[in-house]
Design an enzyme around this catalytic site. Structure first.
Site, PDB file in Angstrom:
ATOM      1  NE  ARG A 113      -6.970   2.617   3.681  1.00 31.61           N
ATOM      2  CZ  ARG A 113      -5.851   2.126   3.589  1.00 31.61           C
ATOM      3  NH1 ARG A 113      -5.670   1.026   2.680  1.00 31.61           N
ATOM      4  NH2 ARG A 113      -4.907   1.955   4.758  1.00 31.61           N
ATOM      5  CG  HIS A 142      -3.499   5.665   1.736  1.00 34.82           C
ATOM      6  ND1 HIS A 142      -4.538   6.272   2.440  1.00 34.82           N
ATOM      7  CD2 HIS A 142      -2.985   6.681   0.969  1.00 34.82           C
ATOM      8  CE1 HIS A 142      -4.456   7.705   2.595  1.00 34.82           C
ATOM      9  NE2 HIS A 142      -3.580   8.015   1.568  1.00 34.82           N
ATOM     10  CE1 TYR A 151      -1.803  -0.737   4.854  1.00 38.51           C
ATOM     11  CE2 TYR A 151      -0.215  -0.295   3.370  1.00 38.51           C
ATOM     12  CZ  TYR A 151      -1.511  -0.094   3.703  1.00 38.51           C
ATOM     13  OH  TYR A 151      -2.326   0.776   2.946  1.00 38.51           O
TER      14      TYR A 151
END
Length: 365
Positions: free
Chosen positions: A263, A267, A276
């Site tokens: 990805r 998100h 992260y």
């Protein structure tokens, strides 16, 4: 299938490394278990991925402009989305998640209707029976059970229908996935599970979700064959899903396919992925871009000329322009529609809530 074949580990186990048909540099790879799609299919895959990415970037822009409440980008996962969709037959059904808008559009659903859910106008903005696409599921893994139940019922009615359930790596950690895989295998339901392993369940990396060698191994314990493929290779994703659909349609049961991808964006627009993961990790995956990979292959084999590329780009831009224009029109909303299509026969509680809302709106009029 003979007893020997059923007990042979090779029948169930995925490969040690992801299967591929096109290397990142565009050279042809060697995956004996899967055939290279025909030239015309490869061109369709490329067209679909270019249009899909342009749709994705346009939807992201619409979110920043306030036209969408939220948008989960699938940039980087075009090979999974388009490769899988083009492997389906017209009578098959797609069971997508919230990140699979690109796949839903590729299946033939009006892009504005696809984005209606993410704009907050309706529970589902399209007719599922129009293109055999179930409503997009936001709760993780619930669509896997829907896919199994639908496929099992279709077979009981004598219909030639296969369900394709799209899910992410995070969904494999849910109990619903366990139940779906178990029931599908026991019933030999005509279902294909495609896990788009994009590395993170929001901010949780795969290493904190499972100790298995790969997610493809999850199928082994349920008694279904599993495959591990390069999720940035549209050719191999298409070949794997097409083979699994053929197996399911022939009464040989479900297949679990893990497609390793990434990805690129956060998100959703509400997420900050820099908290992260490192930028260097993203840059590494950008070098494995699925569109650039297939473009190199098609160009090297004389299948993609400059003129054809210009036509593909122009069509994708026209589609994005039309989407932008249509999405920039304010919709007229009726609050009473909140209660429509929730139940076939509205419950007493729902009727009471609808009456209360109607009374409140009348007071404010």
């Amino acid at each position: 299938m003979t007893t020997t074949e059923r007990t042979a580990a090779s029948y169930f186990l995925p490969s040690d490394e992801p299967l591929g048909l096109v290397f990142p540099d565009g050279a042809a790879a060697d995956a004996p278990a899967l055939p290279m799609p025909a030239d015309d299919v490869l061109l369709r895959l490329y067209r679909g991925m270019v249009s899909g990415r342009r749709f994705d970037t346009q939807a992201t822009a619409l979110t920043k402009q306030g036209r969408l409440a939220v948008y989960p980008s699938a940039r980087g996962q075009e090979a999974c989305e388009i490769g899988a969709i083009l492997a389906l037959r017209p009578q098959d059904w797609l069971f997508p998640t919230y990140r699979d808008s690109m796949a839903v559009v590729a299946r033939g659903v009006d892009p504005v209707e696809v984005l209606t859910l993410l704009r907050g106008d309706w529970h589902c903005g399209y007719d599922p029976y129009g293109a055999n696409v179930a409503p997009q599921c936001t709760p993780l893994a619930t669509n896997t059970l829907h896919a199994v139940g639908f496929a099992h019922a279709a077979r009981a009615k004598g219909e030639d229908t296969v369900s394709l359930a799209l899910l992410g790596d995070g969904a494999t950690s849910e109990g619903d996935t366990h139940e779906a895989l178990n029931f599908a295998a026991v019933w030999k339901a005509p279902v294909v599970f495609l896990v788009q392993n994009n590395g993170y369940a929001i901010s949780v990396p795969l290493s904190k979700q499972t100790a298995a060698p790969s997610l493809a191994y999850k199928g082994v314990g349920y008694g279904m064959p599993s495959m591990l493929v390069d999720g940035n290779d549209a050719a191999v994703v298409h070949a794997a899903v097409e083979q699994a659909v053929a197996r399911a349609a022939a009464g040989e049961g479900p297949t679990l396919i893990e497609a390793v991808t990434y990805r690129i964006e956060s998100h959703t627009n509400a997420d900050d992925a820099t908290r992260y993961r490192e930028r260097a990790e993203v840059e590494e995956w950008l070098e494995r871009d699925p569109i650039a990979r297939l473009k190199r292959y098609l160009t090297d084999h004389g299948l993609l000329t400059e003129q054809v590329q210009q036509e593909i780009d122009a069509r994708a831009e026209d589609e994005a322009s039309a989407l932008r224009e249509r999405m920039n029109v304010d919709t007229v909303l009726d609050p009473a529609e909140l209660f429509e299509h929730v139940y076939a026969e509205p419950t007493a509680a729902l009727r009471d809530q609808a009456s209360e809302l109607a009374a409140e709106l009348e007071e404010r009029a």
